[in-house]
Scaffold this active site. Structure first.
Site, PDB file in Angstrom:
ATOM      1  N   ASP A 161       0.913  -1.045  -0.048  1.00 37.99           N
ATOM      2  CA  ASP A 161      -0.116  -0.050  -0.061  1.00 37.99           C
ATOM      3  C   ASP A 161       0.948   1.068   0.189  1.00 37.99           C
ATOM      4  O   ASP A 161       1.535   1.389  -1.061  1.00 37.99           O
ATOM      5  CB  ASP A 161      -0.766  -0.114   1.220  1.00 37.99           C
ATOM      6  CG  ASP A 161      -1.837   0.904   1.372  1.00 37.99           C
ATOM      7  OD1 ASP A 161      -2.542   1.645   0.325  1.00 37.99           O
ATOM      8  OD2 ASP A 161      -2.540   1.470   2.511  1.00 37.99           O
ATOM      9  N   LYS A 212      -1.428  -1.427  -4.491  1.00 38.13           N
ATOM     10  CA  LYS A 212      -2.106  -0.202  -4.866  1.00 38.13           C
ATOM     11  C   LYS A 212      -1.056   0.884  -4.986  1.00 38.13           C
ATOM     12  O   LYS A 212      -0.533   1.683  -4.294  1.00 38.13           O
ATOM     13  CB  LYS A 212      -2.967   0.315  -3.507  1.00 38.13           C
ATOM     14  CG  LYS A 212      -4.181  -0.714  -3.073  1.00 38.13           C
ATOM     15  CD  LYS A 212      -4.895  -0.031  -2.229  1.00 38.13           C
ATOM     16  CE  LYS A 212      -4.953  -0.683  -0.993  1.00 38.13           C
ATOM     17  NZ  LYS A 212      -5.901  -0.077   0.146  1.00 38.13           N
ATOM     18  N   PHE A 236     -10.401   0.055  -0.127  1.00 41.69           N
ATOM     19  CA  PHE A 236     -10.106  -0.809   0.869  1.00 41.69           C
ATOM     20  C   PHE A 236     -10.769  -2.020   0.622  1.00 41.69           C
ATOM     21  O   PHE A 236     -11.796  -2.417   0.323  1.00 41.69           O
ATOM     22  CB  PHE A 236     -10.509  -0.210   2.193  1.00 41.69           C
ATOM     23  CG  PHE A 236      -9.728  -1.010   3.318  1.00 41.69           C
ATOM     24  CD1 PHE A 236      -8.486  -0.523   3.567  1.00 41.69           C
ATOM     25  CD2 PHE A 236     -10.384  -1.969   4.223  1.00 41.69           C
ATOM     26  CE1 PHE A 236      -7.760  -1.077   4.638  1.00 41.69           C
ATOM     27  CE2 PHE A 236      -9.716  -2.674   5.120  1.00 41.69           C
ATOM     28  CZ  PHE A 236      -8.503  -2.252   5.575  1.00 41.69           C
TER      29      PHE A 236
HETATM   30  P1  IMP Z   1       1.808  -0.294   3.745  1.00 40.54           P
HETATM   31  O1  IMP Z   1       0.966   0.982   3.995  1.00 40.54           O
HETATM   32  O2  IMP Z   1       2.356  -0.686   2.444  1.00 40.54           O
HETATM   33  O3  IMP Z   1       2.869  -0.400   4.692  1.00 40.54           O
HETATM   34  O4  IMP Z   1       0.660  -1.581   4.072  1.00 40.54           O
HETATM   35  C1  IMP Z   1       0.753  -2.075   5.450  1.00 40.54           C
HETATM   36  C2  IMP Z   1      -0.339  -3.106   5.723  1.00 40.54           C
HETATM   37  O5  IMP Z   1      -1.595  -2.330   5.726  1.00 40.54           O
HETATM   38  C3  IMP Z   1      -0.505  -4.269   4.640  1.00 40.54           C
HETATM   39  O6  IMP Z   1       0.408  -5.393   4.825  1.00 40.54           O
HETATM   40  C4  IMP Z   1      -2.035  -4.934   5.030  1.00 40.54           C
HETATM   41  O7  IMP Z   1      -1.824  -5.380   6.205  1.00 40.54           O
HETATM   42  C5  IMP Z   1      -2.592  -3.259   5.376  1.00 40.54           C
HETATM   43  N1  IMP Z   1      -3.433  -2.806   4.253  1.00 40.54           N
HETATM   44  C6  IMP Z   1      -3.018  -2.018   3.231  1.00 40.54           C
HETATM   45  N2  IMP Z   1      -4.130  -1.652   2.455  1.00 40.54           N
HETATM   46  C7  IMP Z   1      -5.176  -2.616   2.941  1.00 40.54           C
HETATM   47  C8  IMP Z   1      -6.366  -2.894   2.342  1.00 40.54           C
HETATM   48  O8  IMP Z   1      -6.808  -2.579   1.221  1.00 40.54           O
HETATM   49  N3  IMP Z   1      -6.993  -3.880   3.017  1.00 40.54           N
HETATM   50  C9  IMP Z   1      -6.632  -4.390   4.226  1.00 40.54           C
HETATM   51  N4  IMP Z   1      -5.284  -4.471   4.545  1.00 40.54           N
HETATM   52  C10 IMP Z   1      -4.684  -3.526   4.047  1.00 40.54           C
END
Ligand code: IMP
Ligand code: MG
Length: 175
Positions: free
Chosen positions: A102, A130, A151
């Protein structure tokens, strides 16, 4: 929990077809090698299990759990290791298996940390990406699906710890 419902974004059939394709690519990338899979709990578990079943080289598995402090739907960028790997990864060919990239904060922290442990090679595959949301650069070697900034839940992904068990990727719609 806010009022919401879940609708299908990527069907069970599409997800499993794509995971098989990803496994074939990994089989080519690591042909003749032993592969050590590192699953990032809890979200990566469903994807890793499904992926691992289609790999044809000798495969070992380990798990780690990190938490990024934040609300149910936003990560804060502060990453904490809740459970570290059980085994060293030095001199091994390591493939990190994640549910979603994300902002990239969690993965960029994690990949740097794992790289410092001296694996022979270190790659990253993620079921979902994403790209619009990226804040920190992360080098993703293999992506299942690029999705819009929505989400999503299912196939390991949660909304407040719910819906991880859905066999498809769903999108949460708030009412
Ligand atoms: P980051 O923002 O790339 O560090 O993502 C961290 C974590 O946020 C991911 O490993 C997921 O566990 C969670 N995450 C991010 N986007 C979503 C989503 O759309 N649905 C559910 N969990 C999410
Ligand atoms: Mg995750």
């Amino acid at each position: 929990m806010e009022k919401h419902h879940v609708s299908v974004l990527i069907s069970e059939e599409e997800v499993s077809r794509r995971i098989k394709e990803m496994a074939e690519q990994i089989n080519e990338m690591f042909a003749g090698k032993e592969l050590h899979l590192v699953c990032v709990l809890r979200g990566g578990a469903f994807f890793m299990c499904e992926l691992a079943k289609h790999l044809n080289m000798p495969v070992s598995l380990d798990f780690m759990s990190v938490s990024s402090y934040g609300s149910a739907t936003k990560s804060s960028g502060v990453v904490k290791i809740v459970k570290d790997l059980d085994e060293p990864i030095k001199d091994r060919d390591v493939l990190v298996v994640e549910d979603i990239v994300d902002s990239g904060r969690t993965l960029s922290y994690l990949m740097d940390m794992l790289r410092d442990r001296g694996p022979r090679s270190l790659h990253l595959c993620t079921l979902l990406d994403k790209p619009e949301r990226r804040v920190v650069d992360v080098n993703v070697d293999l992506t299942g699906f690029q999705i819009e900034d929505k989400f999503v839940v299912g196939y390991g992904l949660d909304y407040d710890q719910m819906y991880r068990n859905l066999p498809y990727i769903g999108v949460i719609e708030f009412e």
